[in-house]
Scaffold this active site. Sequence first.
Site, PDB file in Angstrom:
ATOM      1  N   ARG A 146       1.058  -1.095  -0.004  1.00 32.45           N
ATOM      2  CA  ARG A 146       0.008  -0.038   0.054  1.00 32.45           C
ATOM      3  C   ARG A 146       0.891   1.050   0.080  1.00 32.45           C
ATOM      4  O   ARG A 146       0.464   2.209  -0.633  1.00 32.45           O
ATOM      5  CB  ARG A 146      -0.744   0.136   1.171  1.00 32.45           C
ATOM      6  CG  ARG A 146      -2.069   0.801   0.893  1.00 32.45           C
ATOM      7  CD  ARG A 146      -3.143   0.332   2.280  1.00 32.45           C
ATOM      8  NE  ARG A 146      -3.641  -0.647   2.140  1.00 32.45           N
ATOM      9  CZ  ARG A 146      -4.943  -0.985   1.619  1.00 32.45           C
ATOM     10  NH1 ARG A 146      -5.259  -0.064   0.963  1.00 32.45           N
ATOM     11  NH2 ARG A 146      -5.313  -2.182   1.453  1.00 32.45           N
ATOM     12  N   ASP A 202     -12.556   7.477   6.364  1.00 33.86           N
ATOM     13  CA  ASP A 202     -13.888   7.945   6.381  1.00 33.86           C
ATOM     14  C   ASP A 202     -14.229   8.993   7.737  1.00 33.86           C
ATOM     15  O   ASP A 202     -14.921   9.082   8.302  1.00 33.86           O
ATOM     16  CB  ASP A 202     -14.788   7.158   6.314  1.00 33.86           C
ATOM     17  CG  ASP A 202     -15.037   6.182   5.045  1.00 33.86           C
ATOM     18  OD1 ASP A 202     -14.769   6.791   4.105  1.00 33.86           O
ATOM     19  OD2 ASP A 202     -15.339   4.784   5.216  1.00 33.86           O
ATOM     20  N   ASN A 256     -13.257  13.289  -0.474  1.00 29.42           N
ATOM     21  CA  ASN A 256     -13.811  11.983  -0.533  1.00 29.42           C
ATOM     22  C   ASN A 256     -15.201  11.944  -0.397  1.00 29.42           C
ATOM     23  O   ASN A 256     -15.974  12.979   0.433  1.00 29.42           O
ATOM     24  CB  ASN A 256     -13.585  10.669   0.555  1.00 29.42           C
ATOM     25  CG  ASN A 256     -14.041   9.533   0.366  1.00 29.42           C
ATOM     26  OD1 ASN A 256     -14.001   9.041  -0.877  1.00 29.42           O
ATOM     27  ND2 ASN A 256     -14.344   8.890   1.256  1.00 29.42           N
ATOM     28  N   HIS A 312     -18.668   9.638   0.753  1.00 28.13           N
ATOM     29  CA  HIS A 312     -19.053   8.378   1.353  1.00 28.13           C
ATOM     30  C   HIS A 312     -20.490   8.216   1.361  1.00 28.13           C
ATOM     31  O   HIS A 312     -21.447   9.051   1.400  1.00 28.13           O
ATOM     32  CB  HIS A 312     -18.591   8.385   2.669  1.00 28.13           C
ATOM     33  CG  HIS A 312     -18.515   7.094   3.271  1.00 28.13           C
ATOM     34  ND1 HIS A 312     -17.873   6.051   3.256  1.00 28.13           N
ATOM     35  CD2 HIS A 312     -19.611   6.727   4.365  1.00 28.13           C
ATOM     36  CE1 HIS A 312     -18.446   5.071   3.961  1.00 28.13           C
ATOM     37  NE2 HIS A 312     -19.241   5.384   4.672  1.00 28.13           N
TER      38      HIS A 312
HETATM   39  C1  GRF Z   1     -20.323   6.439  -4.517  1.00 30.80           C
HETATM   40  O1  GRF Z   1     -21.298   6.386  -3.776  1.00 30.80           O
HETATM   41  C2  GRF Z   1     -19.149   7.007  -3.621  1.00 30.80           C
HETATM   42  O2  GRF Z   1     -19.910   7.476  -2.411  1.00 30.80           O
HETATM   43  C3  GRF Z   1     -18.520   5.801  -3.143  1.00 30.80           C
HETATM   44  O3  GRF Z   1     -18.599   5.151  -4.498  1.00 30.80           O
HETATM   45  C4  GRF Z   1     -19.750   5.536  -5.441  1.00 30.80           C
HETATM   46  C5  GRF Z   1     -19.166   5.991  -6.877  1.00 30.80           C
HETATM   47  O4  GRF Z   1     -19.912   5.838  -7.819  1.00 30.80           O
HETATM   48  N1  GRF Z   1     -17.206   5.843  -2.640  1.00 30.80           N
HETATM   49  P1  GRF Z   1     -19.691   5.998  -9.360  1.00 30.80           P
HETATM   50  O5  GRF Z   1     -18.429   4.921  -9.684  1.00 30.80           O
HETATM   51  O6  GRF Z   1     -19.102   7.219  -9.423  1.00 30.80           O
HETATM   52  O7  GRF Z   1     -20.832   5.648  -9.899  1.00 30.80           O
END
Ligand code: GRF
Length: 191
Positions: free
Chosen positions: A64, A144, A106, A108
């Site tokens: 990582r 998160d 980010n 979430h």
């Molecule tokens: C979203 O629900 C985001 O919060 C999560 O992954 C999803 C991404 O969706 N981390 P997409 O690939 O942009 O359709």
Amino acid sequence: MEKSTKIAVLVSGTGSLLESMIEDGLKIDLVAADRECRGLEIAEKAGIATELVKRTSFKKDFDREAYTKQMVEALQKHDIGLVVMAGFMTVFVRPMFDAFPNRVLNSHPALLPSFKGAHAVRDALEMGVKVTGTTIHVANLEVDEGRILAQKAVDVKPDDDEDSLHERIKAEERKLYPQAVRDYVAELSGE
Ligand code: GRF
């Protein structure tokens, strides 16, 4: 020297959040991915530069730290100043947050601090919550966590499954995230 405000969007999957940012007219300088995915295709079609920093292992042997450094190098090559994770599924370690302190965002699919982790929608359904939603936040070393920039609640329907609920959450994320990025860029410019 002025700090760069060039934006990189990081994707691993469908890229529908990326699409919403492009449609919103947000200036995106780079789309980077950890795997081949629709998100990269969307970027190419939109004429945005791409970097595929391929993740070669999804097992315990995954390095990582080395991967994080590789991504940092790719971002720095493009003089990126803000890293916007939009469905990016690899967790970064310290080198990312040292290189981009308070410069990683980010989204979430839950109302943080509830339901952290990779299965937020499933976990919310299993818990039987009646309201969940989405959170846009500054990302840091703790997964998160970090300052919350925007949130939107989504009602859970009695017949929801993971897909139907996640799709309604994503519909809100697509509205919320582009503006949250704009607001954050404005905040950084005023520093
Ligand atoms: C979203 O629900 C985001 O919060 C999560 O992954 C999803 C991404 O969706 N981390 P997409 O690939 O942009 O359709």
